[in-house]
Write an enzyme that holds these catalytic residues in place. Structure first.
Site, short mmCIF file in Angstrom:
data_model
loop_
_atom_site.label_atom_id
_atom_site.label_comp_id
_atom_site.label_asym_id
_atom_site.label_seq_id
_atom_site.Cartn_x
_atom_site.Cartn_y
_atom_site.Cartn_z
CG ASP A 131 -125.38 53.10 -21.87
OD1 ASP A 131 -125.86 54.20 -21.52
OD2 ASP A 131 -126.08 52.17 -22.29
CB ALA B 291 -119.93 62.66 -30.04
P1 ADP Z 1 -127.56 56.82 -27.39
O1 ADP Z 1 -127.24 55.35 -27.36
O2 ADP Z 1 -127.43 57.48 -26.05
O3 ADP Z 1 -128.83 57.14 -28.10
P2 ADP Z 1 -126.06 57.49 -29.79
O4 ADP Z 1 -127.02 56.66 -30.58
O5 ADP Z 1 -125.87 58.89 -30.20
O6 ADP Z 1 -126.38 57.51 -28.23
O7 ADP Z 1 -124.67 56.73 -29.84
C1 ADP Z 1 -123.61 57.09 -28.98
C2 ADP Z 1 -122.31 57.14 -29.73
O8 ADP Z 1 -122.01 55.85 -30.28
C3 ADP Z 1 -122.31 58.10 -30.90
O9 ADP Z 1 -122.02 59.42 -30.47
C4 ADP Z 1 -121.21 57.50 -31.76
O10 ADP Z 1 -119.94 57.85 -31.25
C5 ADP Z 1 -121.41 56.00 -31.56
N1 ADP Z 1 -122.35 55.41 -32.55
C6 ADP Z 1 -123.66 55.19 -32.39
N2 ADP Z 1 -124.20 54.63 -33.49
C7 ADP Z 1 -123.18 54.48 -34.38
C8 ADP Z 1 -123.07 53.96 -35.72
N3 ADP Z 1 -124.13 53.47 -36.36
N4 ADP Z 1 -121.87 53.99 -36.31
C9 ADP Z 1 -120.78 54.48 -35.67
N5 ADP Z 1 -120.81 54.98 -34.41
C10 ADP Z 1 -121.99 54.99 -33.76
#
Ligand code: ADP
Length: 309
Positions: A248, A222
């Site tokens: 979330d 992020a």
């Molecule tokens: P959203 O669920 O709103 O689409 P993201 O997919 O960007 O948001 O995921 C939110 C946060 O969760 C990311 O910024 C990261 O910190 C964490 N995250 C998401 N997917 C992964 C993953 N595969 N491995 C590690 N951290 C993850």
């Protein structure tokens, strides 16, 4: 403030199901769903006091979801039961890779109006958060004033737009951006908000409108923008089994530090930690409900000594 839905996670559907084929599932799991409720649940599970405002149907589904929130100690006195015959919202989550992946039936949430929102209770908190802006149909015209009132009463405020399939952002986003302290979004939402295809350009454009912009970037981590300065945090390597609720959970982790007035880097790092934790279990709240697992994961990835437990 936000929506409270049940998630039905469907199984037994081929991932490459052709568009024209009907979808038949062989089974499902039902769990607490919806962005706002998952955020509230996971924030409270980590130890921050949370009061939740929403609208549900007078039905078993709504009660099941409330029980889950009650289990982690959330104040649910702001959850109103509809008397108009509307039921609690449901989201179908399918193991597909296209736009049919998530189908939301919002139910009673669409009817939440300003009369359902207890401004004094909200204002008794330190921080105000609203999410899933497009679902606030009836409440829409009042959203900017709610944010303004929270600011007037000395709270810090945040908004997570979440996705808006209609791309209208409930007609109030631009105005709320001029009031809120923080905006959370993922890269796809950022692009839609800015109306630009290039992520970097979209980030710069939206960052100029809010004091603090936080962009979630999936497994890449992020970043935050404040006063023209960008801070990045790399994703944590985990065995990701389900992305539902990652964003979330990220918000929950970030706010858990934010309300304790931790430095921005710590808020970002903890959001990243909570997002990563979330994807290691199926469903948006499972990794947070298991206290031993949650605490072990958070401690194992504790790199930032400034973090506040
Ligand atoms: P959203 O669920 O709103 O689409 P993201 O997919 O960007 O948001 O995921 C939110 C946060 O969760 C990311 O910024 C990261 O910190 C964490 N995250 C998401 N997917 C992964 C993953 N595969 N491995 C590690 N951290 C993850």
């Amino acid at each position: 403030v936000g929506e409270l839905n049940a998630d039905l996670i469907l199984y037994g559907i081929p991932r490459d199901l052709p568009e024209e084929r009907e979808i038949l599932a062989s089974g499902f799991t039902m769990t607490l769903g919806s962005s706002s409720a998952i955020l509230a649940h996971n924030l409270s599970a980590m130890g921050t006091r949370v009061s939740f405002t929403s609208r549900i149907g007078p039905d078993a589904l709504g009660e099941m979801c409330c029980r889950r929130l009650h289990e982690v100690g959330i104040d649910l006195s702001g959850v109103v039961r509809s008397t108009t015959g509307s039921s609690t919202g449901v989201t179908l989550i399918l193991p597909l890779t296209d736009t049919r992946r998530i189908l939301t039936y919002p139910g009673a949430m669409f009817e939440m109006g300003i009369e359902d929102v207890d401004i004094d209770r909200l204002a008794s908190a330190r921080h105000f958060h609203m999410s899933s802006i497009f679902l606030h149909r009836k409440l829409t015209p009042d959203i900017p004033e709610i944010f303004r009132e929270m600011k007037r009463r000395g709270l810090s405020t945040s908004l997570d737009t979440n996705d808006d399939p209609e791309n209208k952002w409930a007609g109030v986003l631009e105005e709320v951006l001029t009031i809120t302290d923080l905006l959370f979004c993922n890269e796809e939402e950022l692009i839609k908000i800015a109306g630009k295809d290039d992520v970097e350009a979209a980030m710069a454009q939206v960052a100029a409108k809010v004091p603090l912009l936080i962009v979630k970037r999936g497994s890449r981590g992020a970043c935050a923008w404040r006063n023209g300065k960008r801070i990045d945090v790399d994703g944590i390597r985990v065995n990701a089994v389900d992305p539902v609720g990652a964003g979330d959970s990220f918000d929950a982790g970030f706010l858990h530090q934010w309300v304790r007035q931790a430095p921005l880097e710590s808020c970002l790092a903890y959001g990243n930690l909570a997002g990563a934790l979330s994807v290691t279990r199926s469903g948006g709240t499972e990794a947070f409900r298991d206290a031993a697992y949650r605490e072990q994961f958070l401690a194992a990835h504790w790199r930032d000594k400034a973090l506040i437990p």
